[in-house]
Design a protein around this motif. Structure first.
Motif: not given
Length: 785
Positions: A664-693
């Motif tokens: 959930e902490r990864y998802v929170e960071i991913m959401s922040i990156g999404n709001k800031k339109k920071d694609n690098v953050i979104v990609i990094k943490y979204a892929e980490e979440v998918m990996k964990i899942q």
């Protein structure tokens, strides 16, 4: 050819008199008959005008009806009634023409019949017609003729039996579907749902015009509901309600249809059919069943209080034991799962008293409830469930022996020791060499020492008597052991230590926990001393019994305060030790201080101590204090200082790696990156979440993470990665709406990759998943472009 069309049938019962009105046609010319039948003969006479036309028929009866009779009429005559001088008259007046006949002979039973002229009969028939009397031709009687009876020895006169609504005879050859229908009912009652469904299909194919079509579709709906095929329940129920809207089974169909809509996530449709059920069939038993289904829907949506009210309403209003058991079961599940064991037990016992075999219908859930009750010391109720299941099964059942054991063991914890002894003996009788034989024997032996009065003084006296009477005997040894436990349970810690030597002299193989009893007594003495601030006594006990204490008294006080939830005192003690010069103690107290504030929600007070602790443990390899990073992250999040979260998250990832606890902490960071339109953050943490899942096979963050990552790759025009992300959801369980969205997005990316065939297939998947959704409509539009 003569054609008869039955178009109406009215029957009225007055005292012992029965009136039946039918309407029909002969060669397309309508006529009507009125039959009057009474247990005793009565008089009927025609009244004619000068042209021999019957103007009315009057029938007289010696009895009068118990209540006033209303006017009866149709297109051919009206039937009025008059009471004069205790004689009841029926007056039949024609609108066209009318004819009276006494019904002396039954053409289907009598072999002989003849011309008869009577004024009294038990059965009269009146025919109303327009111009020509149907089917009957009356020949004038010649005075010189002889009225011989007509004999029909070898055959009956032509007779038309039951007619269907089209006027066609109901033939015996259809008895096949009757037999199969009875088999279907039996298969359903025996819970052989697969075979039941197969037979329904065979009957509907073999008898497409069966009189039982409504019943066959109804049983289809019931079977689909039992096997949780909710899509087919919805499909068949819609057909049923359209074709058989006045059928007696409509209330049950409405209840099952509403329930299925709830199960597939279409709550609006479910609400509509629940409303129909409750408004159109308020007094039906299935409206009570509907209360349970509606309660389940409300409970799943979080409206627990409303759900409870519907469960209770079903329980209080139903007259069916089955429905009452279902309502009580729903209430029991809710209360037990929310921790209210006493209330849950109350409803479980209602089922035990009224329908104990009910628990076998959902064995897994029933056993889960049973163990939860047992774990929470609701032993009587847990044992009652076990007994209900064992009574409904036999030794061939997989759980029978285990439940026999559990039933007995739970009863040993209750006050009813005789019932417990009976259950223990029952297990021994059925499983002489059973898996739990030793455990049961031990429990039975222990029961002997627990049959006395529950009063501490009485028990202690009994054990002392046994110790004195049975010196150097196993009974005396057991009494010593039981006495030590009794003293320990009643917090007589010093008295336990007073006969420590005797306790420790017991056989270690038989009484393996004597050291633990002594150690627990010593700890008990220490706790009492600590509570009374007798510090020296605490130190003496610690030394004599090798009980490890903290490095200072504050440690014990802190722990006692934390156990008692006195967080103010805990924080005060911790704060007092934050400046310790001993680095290890300082780390420990910093950590404790942070933990108290985190537990009490004082997040702003955590930040600085957490930073200090991080500096102290930065180079350490041990993880003991390092979950402070998690507490710091959560504190920043709750204080909405989101700009500080990324740095902490990076450190958490370095320390703990891909840990599901941080998802959930990864998802929170991913959401922040999404709001800031920071694609690098979104990609990094979204892929980490998918990996964990994927590693954990748990997809709690799907499809949010995949949809977000898909859009990010799409924005970056990386179509292949967008495709891979959205395709990964093919193996993830989604609701219909999300599945429609996923398939639409899949189609979109296929289309961008010029893979039109794949795109069309994906769009079809979106439409199939949820035809009424916006995504399905977008998919249809995309297909039509």
């Amino acid at each position: 050819m003569l054609k008869i069309l039955l178009f109406s049938l009215l029957t009225f019962n007055l005292f012992a008199l029965e009136l039946s009105i039918t309407g029909a046609k002969e060669n397309f010319s309508p006529y009507s008959t009125l039959h009057l039948e009474e247990n005793t003969p009565f008089l009927c006479q025609e009244t004619k005008d000068d042209f021999e036309i019957v103007t009315k028929i009057v029938c007289a009866f010696t009895k009068k009806p118990p209540r006033k009779m209303r006017l009866i009429q149709n297109s051919f005559f009206k039937v009025e009634n008059v009471l004069k001088k205790k004689t009841f008259f029926l007056i039949i007046t024609p609108y066209y023409k009318i004819k009276l006949y006494p019904m002396i002979f039954d053409m289907t039973k009598n072999k002989a019949m003849y011309q008869v002229d009577v004024s009294l009969a038990k059965h009269w028939m009146i025919v109303g017609y327009k111009t020509k009397l149907p089917f009957i031709k009356k020949e004038p009687i010649v005075d010189s003729s002889i009225n011989f009876p007509f004999e029909l020895e070898t055959d009956n006169l032509p007779f038309v039996g039951s007619l269907d609504i089209k006027g066609d005879p109901v033939h015996i050859k259809r008895v096949g579907d009757v037999t199969d229908y009875l088999k279907i009912k039996k298969l359903y009652e025996d819970k052989k749902y697969e075979r039941c469904l197969e037979l329904i299909e065979e009957v509907m194919e073999g008898y497409p015009n069966s009189l039982f079509n409504a019943e066959l579709i109804f049983y289809k709906i019931r079977v689909y509901s039992k096997v949780n095929d909710h899509d087919n329940v919805i499909k068949m129920s819609k057909m049923y309600l359209k074709e058989y809207s006045s059928d007696e089974n409509v209330p049950e169909v409405l209840s099952l249809l509403a329930y299925s809509y709830h199960k597939v996530g279409m709550s609006t449709d479910a609400d509509y059919f629940f409303d129909r059920l409750f408004s159109e069939h308020e007094n039906s038993e299935y409206s009570k069943l509907g209360f349970i289904y509606l309660g389940e829907m409300l409970e799943s949506s979080g409206a627990s209080s409303k759900a409870i009210s519907y469960y209770k309403r079903a329980l209080n209003e139903t007259t069916r034991v089955e429905t009452a058991a279902m309502a009580a079961y729903s209430l029991a599940k809710y209360y037990i799962m929310t921790g209210n064991m006493k209330e849950g037990s109350k409803y479980i016992m209602k089922i035990v008293d009224a329908k104990p075999a009910f628990f076998i219908d959902d064995l897994v859930t029933s056993m889960n409830l049973m163990y939860k009750l047992g774990d929470n010391e609701e032993y009587v109720t847990a044992s009652a469930i076990a007994k209900s299941i064992t009574d409904a099964t036999d030794k061939r059942h997989d759980e029978h022996e285990n439940l026999m054991k559990e039933k007995a063991m739970w009863l040993t914890h209750t006050e009813d020791k005789n019932k417990a002894l009976e259950a223990l003996n029952e297990y021994i009788a059925q499983y002489k060499y059973g898996t739990y034989e030793e455990m049961i024997e031990v429990a039975k032996d222990e029961l002997f020492f627990d049959t006395s009065d529950g009063n501490f003084t009485v028990k202690l006296t009994e054990y002392n008597s046994l110790i004195e009477e049975y010196k150097n005997d196993t009974i005396g040894y057991r009494a010593i052991y039981e006495k030590s436990k009794l003293l320990l349970e009643n917090r007589k810690f010093s008295e336990v230590l007073d006969f420590e030597e005797t306790i420790l002299s017991l056989d270690e193989d038989m009484y393996v926990d004597t050291d633990v009893i002594i150690k627990d007594a010593a700890v008990g003495v220490m706790k009492i001393a600590l509570g009374e601030k007798k510090c020296q006594e605490v130190l003496d006990i610690s030394h004599d019994y090798n009980v490890t204490l903290s490095n200072d008294w504050d440690n014990g006080i802190y722990e006692c305060a934390m156990i008692g939830s006195n967080f103010t005192l805990s924080k005060e003690i911790a704060k007092r030790n934050l400046s310790s010069k001993n680095i290890e103690l300082r780390k420990k107290w910093l950590y404790r201080y942070i933990k108290v504030d985190f537990e009490t929600g004082n997040y702003s007070d955590i930040i600085e101590p957490a930073k200090e602790l991080i500096i102290l443990i930065e180079d350490e390899k041990e993880l003991f204090y390092k979950d402070v990073y998690r507490m710091l992250f959560d504190s920043y999040q709750r204080l909405e200082e989101k700009e500080k979260l990324l740095d902490v998250m990076m450190r958490i990832q370095e320390i703990f790696g891909s840990d599901y606890r941080d998802i959930e902490r990864y998802v929170e960071i991913m959401s922040i990156g999404n709001k800031k339109k920071d694609n690098v953050i979104v990609i990094k943490y979204a892929e980490e979440v998918m990996k964990i899942q994927n590693t954990s096979s748990s997809y709690a963050q799907s499809p949010f993470v995949e949809f977000t990552l898909y859009q990010t790759y799409l924005d970056l025009k990386d179509l292949e990665k967008s495709l891979n992300v959205i395709k990964s959801l093919d193996t993830v369980e989604l609701n219909n709406r999300d599945r429609a969205r996923q398939k639409y997005l899949l189609g979109t990316v296929y289309s961008k990759l010029w893979r039109e065939a794949d795109a069309a297939k994906a769009y079809d998947g979106a439409i199939e998943a949820d035809p009424d959704s916006a995504w399905a409509k977008l998919a249809m539009s995309a297909k039509n472009i």
